[in-house]
Design a protein around this motif. Structure first.
Motif, mmCIF file in Angstrom:
data_model
loop_
_atom_site.group_PDB
_atom_site.id
_atom_site.type_symbol
_atom_site.label_atom_id
_atom_site.label_comp_id
_atom_site.label_asym_id
_atom_site.label_seq_id
_atom_site.Cartn_x
_atom_site.Cartn_y
_atom_site.Cartn_z
ATOM 1 N N ASP A 283 0.844 -1.186 0.000
ATOM 2 C CA ASP A 283 0.000 0.000 0.000
ATOM 3 C C ASP A 283 0.882 1.240 0.000
ATOM 4 O OD1 ASP A 283 -2.321 -1.520 0.088
ATOM 5 O OD2 ASP A 283 -2.307 -1.615 2.276
ATOM 6 N N GLN A 284 0.408 2.325 -0.566
ATOM 7 C CA GLN A 284 1.209 3.530 -0.734
ATOM 8 C C GLN A 284 1.727 4.048 0.601
ATOM 9 O OE1 GLN A 284 -0.599 6.713 -3.019
ATOM 10 N NE2 GLN A 284 0.593 8.256 -1.934
ATOM 11 N N GLN A 285 3.024 4.376 0.621
ATOM 12 C CA GLN A 285 3.662 5.003 1.779
ATOM 13 C C GLN A 285 4.508 6.168 1.264
ATOM 14 O OE1 GLN A 285 2.719 3.865 4.709
ATOM 15 N NE2 GLN A 285 1.700 2.054 3.842
ATOM 16 N N ASP A 286 4.622 7.231 2.052
ATOM 17 C CA ASP A 286 5.318 8.443 1.617
ATOM 18 C C ASP A 286 6.605 8.662 2.405
ATOM 19 O OD1 ASP A 286 3.287 8.873 -0.183
ATOM 20 O OD2 ASP A 286 2.218 10.298 1.095
ATOM 21 N N GLY A 312 2.077 -0.495 9.647
ATOM 22 C CA GLY A 312 2.073 -1.714 10.436
ATOM 23 C C GLY A 312 2.276 -2.958 9.605
ATOM 24 N N THR A 313 2.025 -2.857 8.309
ATOM 25 C CA THR A 313 2.258 -3.965 7.386
ATOM 26 C C THR A 313 3.326 -3.608 6.361
ATOM 27 O OG1 THR A 313 -0.023 -4.720 7.614
ATOM 28 C CG2 THR A 313 1.205 -5.538 5.716
ATOM 29 N N PHE A 314 3.167 -2.452 5.729
ATOM 30 C CA PHE A 314 4.129 -1.978 4.736
ATOM 31 C C PHE A 314 4.740 -0.669 5.197
ATOM 32 C CE2 PHE A 314 0.929 -4.372 2.261
ATOM 33 C CZ PHE A 314 1.748 -5.333 1.692
ATOM 34 N N SER A 315 5.968 -0.429 4.770
ATOM 35 C CA SER A 315 6.633 0.831 5.087
ATOM 36 C C SER A 315 7.472 1.274 3.898
ATOM 37 C CB SER A 315 7.526 0.688 6.330
ATOM 38 O OG SER A 315 8.516 -0.309 6.128
ATOM 39 N N PHE A 316 7.791 2.558 3.863
ATOM 40 C CA PHE A 316 8.650 3.130 2.820
ATOM 41 C C PHE A 316 10.069 2.609 3.041
ATOM 42 C CE2 PHE A 316 11.299 6.104 0.635
ATOM 43 C CZ PHE A 316 10.537 6.657 -0.376
ATOM 44 N N ARG A 317 10.653 1.995 2.008
ATOM 45 C CA ARG A 317 11.985 1.392 2.156
ATOM 46 C C ARG A 317 12.882 1.751 0.984
ATOM 47 N NH1 ARG A 317 11.305 -4.643 4.888
ATOM 48 N NH2 ARG A 317 10.184 -3.913 6.753
#
Length: 420
Positions: A283-286, A312-317
């Motif tokens: 999901d989109q992360q900024d 909590g599931t996906f993060s900007f990496r």
């Protein structure tokens, strides 16, 4: 895409051969070719380093003494063509009282990610003409000055550098403008030929990709340098890559304004967004970065705030970046936590008796939930002698917080380097 790779390779080879075909078969032409081939430049470097790691967990303290050696040769240019090859060796000096990223059979020690091994670090054919440089083969790809390779870099702090099997193109035809593109087929990671880390999609030290990188930089603005980028990472492997493939789009402005002869204001503003790409399912992360500081008579002091969102599931990496330069030298946040990370930090850079001093204090907090993720103090002192010799000492102290978890970590380095 395999057909595209073959077509690209054949096109480059055909172009190279055609350049030779139109050269008159004269002694003068042969002399020019041999002069380009044999009149190039040899490069050599050696970096010996001691690293110790102490963590407040069940792992034994790590002590690693390693040596990185490189030997390279760059030919001269012939009708715009040139070549470069570089060999790299990493050796362990003394006992293996550390975990070399799972490659030396010592899982009971803290990690020092410097596996032993000898490999071809770079080997590429280059062509330069019409304000454009093409490189095909194994190469270094970066878009910013070392060590601040936020998205694409060498991971140059580790002894085995990260390089790419790729085609890259850099064009500077427009005034004050640099346009870059790269297609990446494989990543040659820092983990060496014996590195197998399924959690990072690393198989025998490589990551297989079908990725495209776009970067544009313009330095003609009075307020600073403007950069725009799109990094489309498509992981290709038998393992499910849905959590890895992602696209990042961003823009950055960095500049400085002189107040008087002694003082400058420096500033940076950057924003990026990251979402799924190819088979990715994130999901989109900024991402955002804001910096403000000042330079006074060779000293720099700045305040920075960097946010990598997480849900909590996906993060900007930034999986291909030189992440050691960010979020603390103790390397507790090389991979952004699933809850994201906010890093507020103060940086001091100056000169002490001819040596470069860098000191940084970090205060960490998760993006989701605003949990206290600890703090860290880093300091480094390094001095270069006669352009070729460098001595350095470096220390990192991360203090975890029970609210977030984590592990108290101290790291210390002492190194010497020679480079020609």
């Amino acid at each position: 895409m395999p057909q595209l790779k073959k077509l690209t390779a054949l096109t480059l080879i055909a172009t190279g051969l055609s350049s030779f075909a139109f050269v008159p078969a004269t002694a003068q032409a042969e002399d020019a070719f041999m002069e380009a081939l044999t009149g190039g430049k040899v490069s050599f470097s050696a970096r010996a380093r001691y690293e110790t790691v102490q963590q407040d967990n069940a792992l034994d303290d790590a002590d690693a003494f390693t040596l990185r050696t490189t030997l390279g040769y760059k030919t001269g240019a012939f009708h715009g063509f040139s070549g470069f090859v570089e060999f790299e060796d990493v050796s362990h000096l003394g006992s293996d009282k550390f975990n070399a990223a799972g490659t030396n059979g010592e899982p009971g020690y803290s990690i020092v990610a410097d596996p032993e091994g000898t490999e071809v670090n770079q080997a590429y054919l280059a062509y330069n003409n019409f304000d454009t440089t093409f490189k095909f083969g194994r190469q270094i790809i970066t878009f910013r000055d070392a060590p601040f390779h936020r998205y694409i870099g060498t991971v140059g702090w580790r002894q085995n550098w990260q390089t790419f099997d790729a085609l890259s193109i850099v064009n500077k035809s427009l005034p004050d403008t640099t346009l870059s593109y790269a297609y990446i087929d494989k990543v040659q990671t820092i983990f060496g030929d014996d590195g197998n880390l399924a959690a990072l999609m690393v198989d025998d030290g490589e990551i297989h990709m079908d990725s495209h990188l776009f970067n544009a930089q313009y330095s003609g603005l009075p307020i600073g340098n403007l950069e725009g980028y799109a990094y489309l990472l498509d992981y290709e492997d038998s393992v499910d890559d849905s959590a890895y493939s992602r696209a990042t789009y961003g823009v950055r402005l960095a500049g400085a304004q002189a107040i008087n002869d002694d003082f400058k204001v420096v500033y940076t503003a950057e924003y990026a967004t990251q979402d799924d790409y190819a088979d990715g399912e994130m999901d989109q992360q900024d991402y955002s970065l804001v910096e403000l500081g000042g330079k006074y008579k060779g000293w720099l002091l700045k305040l920075s705030h960097e946010t990598q969102e997480g849900d909590g599931t996906f993060s900007f990496r930034t999986p291909l970046g030189t992440n050691h330069a960010y979020q603390g030298w103790a390397d507790n946040f090389l991979n952004t936590p699933a809850a994201g990370l906010e890093d507020t930090y103060v940086t001091l850079v100056g000169n002490v008796m001819g040596a470069k001093l860098v000191a940084v204090y970090h205060d960490f907090e998760t993006d989701e939930g605003s949990l206290d993720a600890g703090d860290e103090f880093d300091i480094m002192l390094a001095k270069t002698f006669n352009k070729h010799y460098t001595l350095g000492v470096k220390y990192a102290d991360y203090n975890a917080d029970e609210e977030f978890g984590g592990v108290d970590t101290e790291k210390f380095w002492l190194w010497g380097q020679v480079k020609f």
